[in-house]
Design a protein around this motif. Structure first.
Motif, PDB file in Angstrom:
ATOM      1  N   LEU A  28      14.413   7.882   5.831  1.00  0.00           N
ATOM      2  CA  LEU A  28      13.484   6.901   5.288  1.00  0.00           C
ATOM      3  C   LEU A  28      12.064   7.442   5.336  1.00  0.00           C
ATOM      4  O   LEU A  28      11.623   7.927   6.375  1.00  0.00           O
ATOM      5  CB  LEU A  28      13.560   5.596   6.099  1.00  0.00           C
ATOM      6  N   ASP A  29      11.354   7.371   4.217  1.00  0.00           N
ATOM      7  CA  ASP A  29       9.957   7.796   4.107  1.00  0.00           C
ATOM      8  C   ASP A  29       9.136   6.559   3.779  1.00  0.00           C
ATOM      9  O   ASP A  29       9.250   6.003   2.687  1.00  0.00           O
ATOM     10  CB  ASP A  29       9.831   8.859   3.015  1.00  0.00           C
ATOM     11  N   VAL A  30       8.285   6.109   4.718  1.00  0.00           N
ATOM     12  CA  VAL A  30       7.535   4.866   4.517  1.00  0.00           C
ATOM     13  C   VAL A  30       6.524   4.949   3.387  1.00  0.00           C
ATOM     14  O   VAL A  30       6.015   3.918   2.938  1.00  0.00           O
ATOM     15  CB  VAL A  30       6.828   4.399   5.818  1.00  0.00           C
ATOM     16  N   SER A  31       6.224   6.150   2.893  1.00  0.00           N
ATOM     17  CA  SER A  31       5.277   6.279   1.787  1.00  0.00           C
ATOM     18  C   SER A  31       5.967   6.253   0.425  1.00  0.00           C
ATOM     19  O   SER A  31       5.317   6.408  -0.603  1.00  0.00           O
ATOM     20  CB  SER A  31       4.468   7.573   1.933  1.00  0.00           C
ATOM     21  N   ASP A  32       7.287   6.035   0.406  1.00  0.00           N
ATOM     22  CA  ASP A  32       8.071   6.036  -0.831  1.00  0.00           C
ATOM     23  C   ASP A  32       8.871   4.733  -0.911  1.00  0.00           C
ATOM     24  O   ASP A  32       9.810   4.528  -0.143  1.00  0.00           O
ATOM     25  CB  ASP A  32       9.001   7.247  -0.825  1.00  0.00           C
ATOM     26  N   ASP A  33       8.482   3.847  -1.825  1.00  0.00           N
ATOM     27  CA  ASP A  33       9.133   2.535  -1.941  1.00  0.00           C
ATOM     28  C   ASP A  33      10.642   2.637  -2.143  1.00  0.00           C
ATOM     29  O   ASP A  33      11.406   1.869  -1.562  1.00  0.00           O
ATOM     30  CB  ASP A  33       8.523   1.714  -3.078  1.00  0.00           C
TER      31      ASP A  33
ATOM     32  N   GLY B  62       3.611   5.334   9.769  1.00  0.00           N
ATOM     33  CA  GLY B  62       2.740   4.693   8.800  1.00  0.00           C
ATOM     34  C   GLY B  62       1.719   5.667   8.258  1.00  0.00           C
ATOM     35  O   GLY B  62       1.802   6.874   8.466  1.00  0.00           O
ATOM     36  N   ILE B  63       0.752   5.114   7.597  1.00  0.00           N
ATOM     37  CA  ILE B  63      -0.326   5.899   7.021  1.00  0.00           C
ATOM     38  C   ILE B  63      -1.645   5.256   7.425  1.00  0.00           C
ATOM     39  O   ILE B  63      -1.718   4.035   7.617  1.00  0.00           O
ATOM     40  CB  ILE B  63      -0.192   5.984   5.486  1.00  0.00           C
ATOM     41  N   ALA B  64      -2.683   6.052   7.581  1.00  0.00           N
ATOM     42  CA  ALA B  64      -3.987   5.541   7.991  1.00  0.00           C
ATOM     43  C   ALA B  64      -4.738   5.005   6.773  1.00  0.00           C
ATOM     44  O   ALA B  64      -4.759   5.621   5.720  1.00  0.00           O
ATOM     45  CB  ALA B  64      -4.787   6.642   8.660  1.00  0.00           C
ATOM     46  N   SER B  65      -5.335   3.845   6.946  1.00  0.00           N
ATOM     47  CA  SER B  65      -6.141   3.233   5.892  1.00  0.00           C
ATOM     48  C   SER B  65      -7.395   2.661   6.526  1.00  0.00           C
ATOM     49  O   SER B  65      -7.376   2.214   7.664  1.00  0.00           O
ATOM     50  CB  SER B  65      -5.372   2.100   5.209  1.00  0.00           C
ATOM     51  N   VAL B  66      -8.462   2.640   5.759  1.00  0.00           N
ATOM     52  CA  VAL B  66      -9.700   2.029   6.221  1.00  0.00           C
ATOM     53  C   VAL B  66      -9.982   0.850   5.306  1.00  0.00           C
ATOM     54  O   VAL B  66      -9.993   0.988   4.097  1.00  0.00           O
ATOM     55  CB  VAL B  66     -10.871   3.040   6.184  1.00  0.00           C
ATOM     56  N   GLY B  67     -10.161  -0.318   5.875  1.00  0.00           N
ATOM     57  CA  GLY B  67     -10.429  -1.509   5.094  1.00  0.00           C
ATOM     58  C   GLY B  67      -9.427  -2.593   5.420  1.00  0.00           C
ATOM     59  O   GLY B  67      -8.654  -2.491   6.370  1.00  0.00           O
ATOM     60  N   VAL B  68      -9.456  -3.638   4.650  1.00  0.00           N
ATOM     61  CA  VAL B  68      -8.555  -4.774   4.845  1.00  0.00           C
ATOM     62  C   VAL B  68      -7.194  -4.371   4.296  1.00  0.00           C
ATOM     63  O   VAL B  68      -6.995  -4.286   3.086  1.00  0.00           O
ATOM     64  CB  VAL B  68      -9.087  -6.033   4.124  1.00  0.00           C
ATOM     65  N   THR B  69      -6.249  -4.092   5.182  1.00  0.00           N
ATOM     66  CA  THR B  69      -4.968  -3.549   4.747  1.00  0.00           C
ATOM     67  C   THR B  69      -4.174  -4.518   3.880  1.00  0.00           C
ATOM     68  O   THR B  69      -3.371  -4.097   3.066  1.00  0.00           O
ATOM     69  CB  THR B  69      -4.108  -3.115   5.947  1.00  0.00           C
ATOM     70  N   GLU B  70      -4.397  -5.812   4.041  1.00  0.00           N
ATOM     71  CA  GLU B  70      -3.685  -6.785   3.208  1.00  0.00           C
ATOM     72  C   GLU B  70      -4.049  -6.650   1.735  1.00  0.00           C
ATOM     73  O   GLU B  70      -3.313  -7.069   0.854  1.00  0.00           O
ATOM     74  CB  GLU B  70      -3.967  -8.224   3.666  1.00  0.00           C
ATOM     75  N   ALA B  71      -5.204  -6.031   1.463  1.00  0.00           N
ATOM     76  CA  ALA B  71      -5.671  -5.880   0.085  1.00  0.00           C
ATOM     77  C   ALA B  71      -5.100  -4.630  -0.596  1.00  0.00           C
ATOM     78  O   ALA B  71      -5.248  -4.461  -1.786  1.00  0.00           O
ATOM     79  CB  ALA B  71      -7.191  -5.825   0.051  1.00  0.00           C
ATOM     80  N   PHE B  72      -4.420  -3.771   0.158  1.00  0.00           N
ATOM     81  CA  PHE B  72      -3.879  -2.548  -0.406  1.00  0.00           C
ATOM     82  C   PHE B  72      -2.572  -2.806  -1.131  1.00  0.00           C
ATOM     83  O   PHE B  72      -1.718  -3.526  -0.646  1.00  0.00           O
ATOM     84  CB  PHE B  72      -3.627  -1.499   0.689  1.00  0.00           C
ATOM     85  N   THR B  73      -2.431  -2.186  -2.291  1.00  0.00           N
ATOM     86  CA  THR B  73      -1.175  -2.221  -3.021  1.00  0.00           C
ATOM     87  C   THR B  73      -0.449  -0.897  -2.786  1.00  0.00           C
ATOM     88  O   THR B  73      -1.038   0.049  -2.249  1.00  0.00           O
ATOM     89  CB  THR B  73      -1.407  -2.410  -4.523  1.00  0.00           C
ATOM     90  N   ALA B  74       0.785  -0.800  -3.209  1.00  0.00           N
ATOM     91  CA  ALA B  74       1.529   0.447  -3.042  1.00  0.00           C
ATOM     92  C   ALA B  74       0.828   1.607  -3.757  1.00  0.00           C
ATOM     93  O   ALA B  74       0.865   2.738  -3.289  1.00  0.00           O
ATOM     94  CB  ALA B  74       2.946   0.275  -3.574  1.00  0.00           C
ATOM     95  N   GLU B  75       0.166   1.329  -4.866  1.00  0.00           N
ATOM     96  CA  GLU B  75      -0.511   2.368  -5.626  1.00  0.00           C
ATOM     97  C   GLU B  75      -1.729   2.935  -4.891  1.00  0.00           C
ATOM     98  O   GLU B  75      -2.157   4.039  -5.148  1.00  0.00           O
ATOM     99  CB  GLU B  75      -0.945   1.836  -7.009  1.00  0.00           C
ATOM    100  N   LEU B  76      -2.306   2.160  -3.980  1.00  0.00           N
ATOM    101  CA  LEU B  76      -3.494   2.600  -3.255  1.00  0.00           C
ATOM    102  C   LEU B  76      -3.185   3.429  -2.023  1.00  0.00           C
ATOM    103  O   LEU B  76      -4.081   3.906  -1.370  1.00  0.00           O
ATOM    104  CB  LEU B  76      -4.350   1.399  -2.850  1.00  0.00           C
ATOM    105  N   ARG B  77      -1.928   3.592  -1.698  1.00  0.00           N
ATOM    106  CA  ARG B  77      -1.582   4.346  -0.486  1.00  0.00           C
ATOM    107  C   ARG B  77      -1.971   5.769  -0.586  1.00  0.00           C
ATOM    108  O   ARG B  77      -1.898   6.572  -1.269  1.00  0.00           O
ATOM    109  CB  ARG B  77      -0.087   4.254  -0.197  1.00  0.00           C
TER     110      ARG B  77
END
Length: 83
Positions: free
Chosen positions: A41-46, A68-83
């Motif tokens: 399983l690769d969490v970066s691949d739907d 997981g992957i590191a993100s800066v900002g409100v993570t709830e606002a991220f879509t799969a395309e923004l990863r």
């Protein structure tokens, strides 16, 4: 390893990871020898996540995400395309 504790407590455990045929082969084999199920399983691949969840687990009572992957900002606002 994280999966060992619930397994020793009598729970059915599925450990997911990338690279079970190559870079994580030894870790996957060690878990399987204990009786712990492993899932590629690769969490970066739907598509990989979809396949991993359908890997004969049935109902999931507890899920531990140790990847997981590191993100800066409100993570709830991220879509799969923004990863």
């Amino acid at each position: 390893m994280i999966p060992e504790t619930p397994f020793r407590g009598g729970h059915t455990v599925y450990a997911s990871m990338r690279g079970t045929p190559d870079k994580n082969r030894e870790a996957a084999e060690a878990l399987r020898k204990l009786g712990i199920n492993t899932v590629e399983l690769d969490v970066s691949d739907d598509a990989s996540v979809e396949a991993g969840v359908k890997a004969d687990a049935g109902k999931i009572d507890v899920l531990v995400n140790n990847a997981g992957i590191a993100s800066v900002g409100v993570t709830e606002a991220f879509t799969a395309e923004l990863r």
